[in-house]
Write a protein that holds these residues in place. Structure first.
Motif, PDB file in Angstrom:
ATOM      1  N   TYR A 194      -2.548  -6.102 -11.664  1.00 12.23           N
ATOM      2  CA  TYR A 194      -1.175  -5.044 -12.506  1.00 12.23           C
ATOM      3  C   TYR A 194       0.033  -6.151 -12.212  1.00 12.23           C
ATOM      4  CZ  TYR A 194       2.152  -1.301 -13.223  1.00 12.23           C
ATOM      5  OH  TYR A 194       3.017  -1.138 -14.152  1.00 12.23           O
ATOM      6  N   VAL A 195       0.182  -6.940 -11.703  1.00  9.25           N
ATOM      7  CA  VAL A 195       0.764  -8.176 -11.835  1.00  9.25           C
ATOM      8  C   VAL A 195       0.396  -9.071 -12.673  1.00  9.25           C
ATOM      9  CG1 VAL A 195       2.280 -10.240 -11.469  1.00  9.25           C
ATOM     10  CG2 VAL A 195       2.237  -8.108  -9.590  1.00  9.25           C
ATOM     11  N   VAL A 202       7.431  -2.114  -8.685  1.00 10.59           N
ATOM     12  CA  VAL A 202       6.322  -1.157  -8.729  1.00 10.59           C
ATOM     13  C   VAL A 202       6.703  -0.702  -6.504  1.00 10.59           C
ATOM     14  CG1 VAL A 202       4.171  -1.242  -7.653  1.00 10.59           C
ATOM     15  CG2 VAL A 202       4.654  -2.478  -9.145  1.00 10.59           C
ATOM     16  N   LEU A 218       2.041  -9.035   1.170  1.00 12.56           N
ATOM     17  CA  LEU A 218       2.215  -8.910  -0.135  1.00 12.56           C
ATOM     18  C   LEU A 218       3.270 -10.552  -0.096  1.00 12.56           C
ATOM     19  CD1 LEU A 218       2.504  -6.738  -2.606  1.00 12.56           C
ATOM     20  CD2 LEU A 218       4.348  -6.362  -0.649  1.00 12.56           C
ATOM     21  N   PHE A 258       8.732  -5.232  -5.350  1.00 18.27           N
ATOM     22  CA  PHE A 258       7.819  -4.641  -4.800  1.00 18.27           C
ATOM     23  C   PHE A 258       9.033  -2.904  -4.105  1.00 18.27           C
ATOM     24  CE2 PHE A 258       4.762  -7.561  -5.477  1.00 18.27           C
ATOM     25  CZ  PHE A 258       3.970  -6.757  -6.522  1.00 18.27           C
ATOM     26  N   LEU A 272      -3.072  -4.318  -7.562  1.00 19.65           N
ATOM     27  CA  LEU A 272      -1.746  -5.006  -7.243  1.00 19.65           C
ATOM     28  C   LEU A 272      -1.880  -6.466  -8.125  1.00 19.65           C
ATOM     29  CD1 LEU A 272       0.377  -4.466  -3.972  1.00 19.65           C
ATOM     30  CD2 LEU A 272       0.273  -3.111  -6.123  1.00 19.65           C
ATOM     31  N   ARG A 273      -2.355  -6.979  -7.382  1.00 17.72           N
ATOM     32  CA  ARG A 273      -2.593  -8.483  -8.187  1.00 17.72           C
ATOM     33  C   ARG A 273      -3.168  -8.186 -10.341  1.00 17.72           C
ATOM     34  NH1 ARG A 273      -6.667 -10.105  -3.411  1.00 17.72           N
ATOM     35  NH2 ARG A 273      -5.119 -12.148  -3.002  1.00 17.72           N
ATOM     36  N   LEU A 294       5.852   1.334  -3.554  1.00 11.90           N
ATOM     37  CA  LEU A 294       4.179   1.643  -2.243  1.00 11.90           C
ATOM     38  C   LEU A 294       4.607   2.616  -1.388  1.00 11.90           C
ATOM     39  CD1 LEU A 294       3.104  -2.006  -1.786  1.00 11.90           C
ATOM     40  CD2 LEU A 294       2.617  -0.176  -3.588  1.00 11.90           C
ATOM     41  N   ILE A 318       1.236   4.465  -5.304  1.00 11.76           N
ATOM     42  CA  ILE A 318       2.021   3.228  -6.036  1.00 11.76           C
ATOM     43  C   ILE A 318       2.931   4.164  -6.926  1.00 11.76           C
ATOM     44  CG2 ILE A 318       1.714   1.736  -7.864  1.00 11.76           C
ATOM     45  CD1 ILE A 318      -0.923   1.277  -6.402  1.00 11.76           C
ATOM     46  N   VAL A 347       6.320  -7.334 -13.130  1.00 13.34           N
ATOM     47  CA  VAL A 347       7.127  -6.790 -12.053  1.00 13.34           C
ATOM     48  C   VAL A 347       8.169  -7.802 -11.419  1.00 13.34           C
ATOM     49  CG1 VAL A 347       6.182  -6.290  -9.425  1.00 13.34           C
ATOM     50  CG2 VAL A 347       4.467  -5.828 -11.161  1.00 13.34           C
TER      51      VAL A 347
END
Length: 137
Positions: free
Chosen positions: A44-45, A5, A79, A53, A41-42, A7, A16, A50
């Protein structure tokens, strides 16, 4: 393998981009308000594996960090604290906004569509991710 991922972190919005599971193709995912980034992100993960990053690293022409790097440093610490098992790498992001804008022109987007800053951020994140993939080959 998991996805990578990328950013394109900004004060207001963050673009993203993600790879496919084989880490071959970089694709734009979305742009989110930076204040909502960690929640995005939480979630998505939770849904996707993942592996790492990649966060854009803004530099000046003389290779020194740009002023916006000071905004990114606290985010990086957060992060890494929220996702301690997912490594974070940096990728030089010089010229990505200009390249994103040129990509929009080259793809035939009308002038009004090119004013969409969220789309510029998403394309910039994709360019950052593709540069990272190219560097790692």
């Amino acid at each position: 393998m998991g996805r990578i991922v990328a950013l394109d972190y900004g004060k207001v919005r963050t673009g993203i981009a993600v790879t496919d599971e084989l880490q071959i193709i970089a694709s734009g995912l979305t742009t989110v308000d930076t204040k909502d980034l960690l929640n995005f992100l939480r979630n998505y993960v939770k849904e996707e594996k993942v592996e790492r990053f990649v966060v854009g690293e803004p530099k000046q022409m003389n290779n020194l960090p740009s002023e916006s790097e000071e905004l990114i440093k606290p985010f990086l610490r957060t992060l890494e604290g929220v996702f301690p098992k997912i490594p974070v790498e940096r990728q030089d992001e010089r010229f990505t906004s200009k390249m994103a804008f040129q990509t929009m022109i080259d793809s035939g987007l009308k002038k009004q569509q090119r004013k969409n800053k969220a789309l510029v951020d998403e394309i910039s994140a994709t360019i950052i991710l593709q540069a990272y993939l190219n560097r790692k080959q």
